[in-house]
Design an enzyme around this catalytic site. Sequence first.
Site, PDB file in Angstrom:
ATOM      1  N   SER A 121       0.745  -1.344  -0.010  1.00 15.47           N
ATOM      2  CA  SER A 121      -0.095  -0.131   0.118  1.00 15.47           C
ATOM      3  C   SER A 121       0.817   1.114   0.214  1.00 15.47           C
ATOM      4  O   SER A 121       2.004   1.181   0.342  1.00 15.47           O
ATOM      5  CB  SER A 121      -0.859  -0.026   1.329  1.00 15.47           C
ATOM      6  N   HIS A 174      -7.869  -3.726   4.194  1.00 20.00           N
ATOM      7  CA  HIS A 174      -7.182  -2.266   4.149  1.00 20.00           C
ATOM      8  C   HIS A 174      -8.077  -1.531   3.139  1.00 20.00           C
ATOM      9  O   HIS A 174      -8.505  -0.234   3.059  1.00 20.00           O
ATOM     10  CB  HIS A 174      -5.614  -2.418   4.017  1.00 20.00           C
ATOM     11  N   ASN A 175      -8.216  -2.272   1.921  1.00 17.36           N
ATOM     12  CA  ASN A 175      -8.883  -1.434   0.749  1.00 17.36           C
ATOM     13  C   ASN A 175     -10.270  -1.332   0.924  1.00 17.36           C
ATOM     14  O   ASN A 175     -10.865  -0.330   0.529  1.00 17.36           O
ATOM     15  CB  ASN A 175      -8.471  -2.231  -0.422  1.00 17.36           C
ATOM     16  N   GLU A 178     -10.409   1.672   2.848  1.00 21.34           N
ATOM     17  CA  GLU A 178     -10.043   2.653   2.001  1.00 21.34           C
ATOM     18  C   GLU A 178     -11.373   3.138   1.170  1.00 21.34           C
ATOM     19  O   GLU A 178     -11.397   4.406   1.031  1.00 21.34           O
ATOM     20  CB  GLU A 178      -9.113   2.209   0.980  1.00 21.34           C
TER      21      GLU A 178
HETATM   22  O1  LIG Z   1      -3.272   0.819  -0.919  1.00 23.07           O
HETATM   23  C1  LIG Z   1      -3.144   1.211  -1.677  1.00 23.07           C
HETATM   24  O2  LIG Z   1      -2.071   1.951  -2.244  1.00 23.07           O
HETATM   25  C2  LIG Z   1      -4.264   1.406  -2.872  1.00 23.07           C
HETATM   26  O3  LIG Z   1      -5.341   0.564  -2.194  1.00 23.07           O
HETATM   27  C3  LIG Z   1      -3.825   0.503  -4.223  1.00 23.07           C
HETATM   28  O4  LIG Z   1      -3.622  -0.816  -3.831  1.00 23.07           O
HETATM   29  C4  LIG Z   1      -4.783   0.962  -5.306  1.00 23.07           C
HETATM   30  O5  LIG Z   1      -4.971   2.117  -5.523  1.00 23.07           O
HETATM   31  C5  LIG Z   1      -6.111   0.179  -5.018  1.00 23.07           C
HETATM   32  O6  LIG Z   1      -5.927  -1.139  -5.629  1.00 23.07           O
HETATM   33  C6  LIG Z   1      -7.269   0.895  -6.023  1.00 23.07           C
HETATM   34  O7  LIG Z   1      -8.083   0.138  -5.578  1.00 23.07           O
HETATM   35  P1  LIG Z   1      -9.542   0.421  -6.601  1.00 23.07           P
HETATM   36  O8  LIG Z   1      -9.484   0.235  -7.782  1.00 23.07           O
HETATM   37  O9  LIG Z   1     -10.390  -0.853  -5.990  1.00 23.07           O
HETATM   38  O10 LIG Z   1     -10.202   1.477  -5.951  1.00 23.07           O
END
Ligand SMILES: O=C(O)[C@H](O)[C@@H](O)[C@H](O)[C@H](O)COP(=O)(O)O
Length: 299
Positions: A121, A174-175, A178
Amino acid sequence: MQIGLIGLGKMGYNLALNLRDHQHEVVAFDISAETMEAISKEGVATAPSIGELTQQLQGRKVVWVMVPAGAPTDAVLKELAPYLAMGDIVIDGGNSNYKDTVMRATKLKLSGIHLLDCGTSGGLSGARHGACTMVGGDAEAFDHCEAIFRDVSVEKGYLYTGKSGSGHFVKMVHNGVEYGMMQAIAEGFEVLHKSDFDLNYKEVARVWNHGSVVRSWLMELVENAFGKDPDLSKIRGIMHSSGEGKWTVEAALEMEVPTPVIALSLLMRYRSQENDTFSGKVVAALRNEFGGHKVEQAE
Ligand SMILES: O=C(O)[C@H](O)[C@@H](O)[C@H](O)[C@H](O)COP(=O)(O)O
């Protein structure tokens, strides 16, 4: 430490430079000849194929795979595995589904090859200057590679999460978090935007970033975005997603864990991809049928 790196996309390229800066000896491969040329100008060694990359690695081989999740990851592992021997280590630094990771690790283990699943990440700047890494897999393989994770991560920014799949599982959740945080920030700005007050959104984000409860990296990024385009008039509100939010909701449903914020954030992404919806037409038609309520005619 010597490390092979397959995949020089936006993340992989920055990771190669980050590893190089920490005195790791990287041998990189990418399907784009142009990208290979660019990285070699940065002082990173390249190999013309996956097979030749593995031949350049001495002793116990460590290969970091940084390609899109799903079929591209499977294709690379299929090509790579025959060149590896018992004890060698593959790191999957992409956003793979943790269930795929468990299956891949089990299969590679039959040949004595370890798969470390590394949730990575921090976006592009993280890959370049210090990421957050969540690593699952065999503990001894992790110990062997710990210096790599320590070096590419920010201080206190790496964790051994346990058995295979756990790194990608922690990254997936985590995502999901997010998604929810971004949606909450977005909704807050939507309410500000619809109000009668004449607000400068960049300034609101700036003040929220100074001492407020919701100060955060995401809030800093939204401040940057409003700095470039004060009311985001240059972009459309279509929100794509690459799967991790969906997998988080699926995992939660399997475990019967209520995750309404993450689930609704995911649904808002799908909704954003349609200008009008068939479900909206159905509800409008029904209101009209039972109550004679007004409908908007299609153009
Ligand atoms: O933690 C991170 O650095 C982000 O989450 C990274 O992994 C990426 O930007 C996502 O995968 C986007 O995810 P989506 O396309 O599902 O929004």
